[in-house]
Write an enzyme that holds these catalytic residues in place. Structure first.
Site, PDB file in Angstrom:
ATOM      1  N   HIS A  55      28.251 -15.885  -2.690  1.00 59.00           N
ATOM      2  CA  HIS A  55      27.625 -16.802  -1.722  1.00 59.00           C
ATOM      3  C   HIS A  55      26.477 -16.159  -0.937  1.00 59.00           C
ATOM      4  O   HIS A  55      25.769 -16.861  -0.208  1.00 59.00           O
ATOM      5  CB  HIS A  55      28.663 -17.331  -0.724  1.00 59.00           C
ATOM      6  CG  HIS A  55      29.709 -18.202  -1.338  1.00 59.00           C
ATOM      7  ND1 HIS A  55      29.396 -19.326  -2.078  1.00 59.00           N
ATOM      8  CD2 HIS A  55      31.071 -18.120  -1.332  1.00 59.00           C
ATOM      9  CE1 HIS A  55      30.532 -19.893  -2.497  1.00 59.00           C
ATOM     10  NE2 HIS A  55      31.551 -19.183  -2.071  1.00 59.00           N
TER      11      HIS A  55
ATOM     12  N   ASP B 209      34.360 -18.996 -10.334  1.00 58.99           N
ATOM     13  CA  ASP B 209      34.948 -19.234  -9.009  1.00 58.99           C
ATOM     14  C   ASP B 209      34.873 -20.738  -8.729  1.00 58.99           C
ATOM     15  O   ASP B 209      33.934 -21.411  -9.172  1.00 58.99           O
ATOM     16  CB  ASP B 209      34.149 -18.460  -7.962  1.00 58.99           C
ATOM     17  CG  ASP B 209      34.784 -18.480  -6.585  1.00 58.99           C
ATOM     18  OD1 ASP B 209      35.409 -17.477  -6.195  1.00 58.99           O
ATOM     19  OD2 ASP B 209      34.645 -19.507  -5.886  1.00 58.99           O
TER      20      ASP B 209
ATOM     21  N   HIS C 142      34.140 -22.275  -6.160  1.00 62.12           N
ATOM     22  CA  HIS C 142      32.994 -22.632  -5.316  1.00 62.12           C
ATOM     23  C   HIS C 142      31.694 -22.305  -6.052  1.00 62.12           C
ATOM     24  O   HIS C 142      31.633 -21.313  -6.797  1.00 62.12           O
ATOM     25  CB  HIS C 142      33.040 -21.859  -4.000  1.00 62.12           C
ATOM     26  CG  HIS C 142      34.306 -22.073  -3.219  1.00 62.12           C
ATOM     27  ND1 HIS C 142      35.363 -21.188  -3.254  1.00 62.12           N
ATOM     28  CD2 HIS C 142      34.690 -23.100  -2.430  1.00 62.12           C
ATOM     29  CE1 HIS C 142      36.348 -21.648  -2.488  1.00 62.12           C
ATOM     30  NE2 HIS C 142      35.970 -22.814  -1.977  1.00 62.12           N
TER      31      HIS C 142
ATOM     32  N   ASP D 237      40.156 -18.916  -7.413  1.00 58.22           N
ATOM     33  CA  ASP D 237      40.533 -19.979  -6.473  1.00 58.22           C
ATOM     34  C   ASP D 237      40.499 -21.377  -7.107  1.00 58.22           C
ATOM     35  O   ASP D 237      40.745 -22.370  -6.423  1.00 58.22           O
ATOM     36  CB  ASP D 237      39.682 -19.929  -5.199  1.00 58.22           C
ATOM     37  CG  ASP D 237      38.228 -19.599  -5.457  1.00 58.22           C
ATOM     38  OD1 ASP D 237      37.806 -19.620  -6.634  1.00 58.22           O
ATOM     39  OD2 ASP D 237      37.505 -19.313  -4.483  1.00 58.22           O
TER      40      ASP D 237
END
Ligand SMILES: [Zn+2]
Length: 317
Positions: A125, A162, A164, A249
């Site tokens: 991120h 991931d 996200h 996740d």
């Protein structure tokens, strides 16, 4: 098979400033306990060196590196509601990025065909000038940029599984044609980027692949996207190095998102990537990102490493 980490990665603790933070040192403790129980799956462990500031500056401007160092040196603090750096976070961040860089160096040098970089804080991120989403520096992006700038690699494929969207990695390479970035992620959650119609820009047009999936999507949907879109694009790209932004996740037990992968789903994705990479003659290195259910994280990491290392990666069904 090479595993990279460093004890300093355990000292970064966002819970110091943001109580109850899910990105906690116990994540790495759980992974390493599960590996220890299995004799590290026969992998060689290496202590991560520090990334140099020059390496970080392959993808982050000096001002960002200085700002993070300065924050840590002054005792640390919260950067936003999710993201924290404490005094020990500087060393942890250098070792986390350094693990990814050392892995890239070893893979490109032919020391191993597969690697795993288990650093904290995570990275995908972190935008060029902005720490966010638990991330200070974009570890996988630093490693990819290093491979191209210094190791003689022309094309790097980054697959981000991931849950996200890897907005930092996407931002860093969005105008570049030498890094193919593909992400499968749950749409509509943090960080809000990664729409299907965002395919990169300028010379990087077509080298960004964003595949959002709905909440409650399962392995079949992820594998379908991997096999019908991600791997065919990577096949055309012919990467010389494959890096996986390996967050866990999307596991059904993860508390931060709503996808429903199983532990074995990560093994199947890893096996598919490894099989494809064998065809390109490219090594594969995974870089730890998220994953917040400790048992699911630890078991999924073991499953991923086992699948990456399998002598003959089985064809996924
Ligand atoms: Zn994540």
């Amino acid at each position: 098979m090479l595993y990279f980490s460093h004890p300093a990665c355990l000292l970064h603790d966002p819970g110091e400033g943001l109580p109850g933070h899910p990105e906690r040192p116990e994540r790495l403790v759980a992974i390493e306990a599960a590996l220890e129980e299995r004799d590290w799956l026969g992998w060689e462990r290496r202590e991560a060196p520090r990334a140099s500031e020059e390496e970080l500056m392959l993808v982050h401007p000096r001002e960002h590196v200085d700002a993070i160092r300065g924050l840590c040196e002054s005792g640390g603090g919260a950067i936003d509601v999710d993201t924290y750096a404490g005094e020990a976070s500087w060393e942890a961040a250098l070792r986390s990025a350094g693990a990814a860089c050392a892995m890239a160096r070893a893979l490109v040098a032919g020391e191993a065909k597969v690697g795993f970089s288990a650093g904290r804080p995570p990275g995908h991120h972190a935008e060029p000038s902005r720490a966010m989403g638990f991330c200070l520096f974009d570890n996988v992006a630093v490693a990819a940029a290093l491979a191209i700038a210094e190791l003689g690699v022309d094309r790097v494929f980054i697959f981000d599984w991931d849950v996200h969207h890897g907005n930092g990695t996407a931002a860093i390479f969005r105008e570049r044609a030498d890094v193919l970035f593909a992400s499968i992620h749950q749409g509509g959650i943090f960080p809000g980027t990664g729409h299907r119609d965002d395919t990169g820009s300028g010379p990087g047009e077509g080298y960004t692949i964003n595949l959002p999936v709905p909440a409650s999507s399962e392995e079949g949907e992820w594998m379908e996207l991997l096999e019908s879109e991600v791997l065919p694009a990577a096949n055309r790209f012919e990467p010389q190095l494959v890096l996986i932004s390996a967050g866990f996740d999307a596991h059904r037990e993860d508390p931060l998102a709503e996808c429903r992968l199983e532990t074995a789903s990560f093994a199947r994705m890893a096996a598919a990537v490894r099989a494809a990479a064998d065809g390109w003659g490219a090594p594969v290195g995974a870089v730890l990102e998220g994953g917040y259910s400790l048992p699911a994280l630890a078991e999924s990491t073991v499953a991923t490493m086992s699948a990456l290392a399998a002598e003959d990666a089985p064809c996924p069904s």
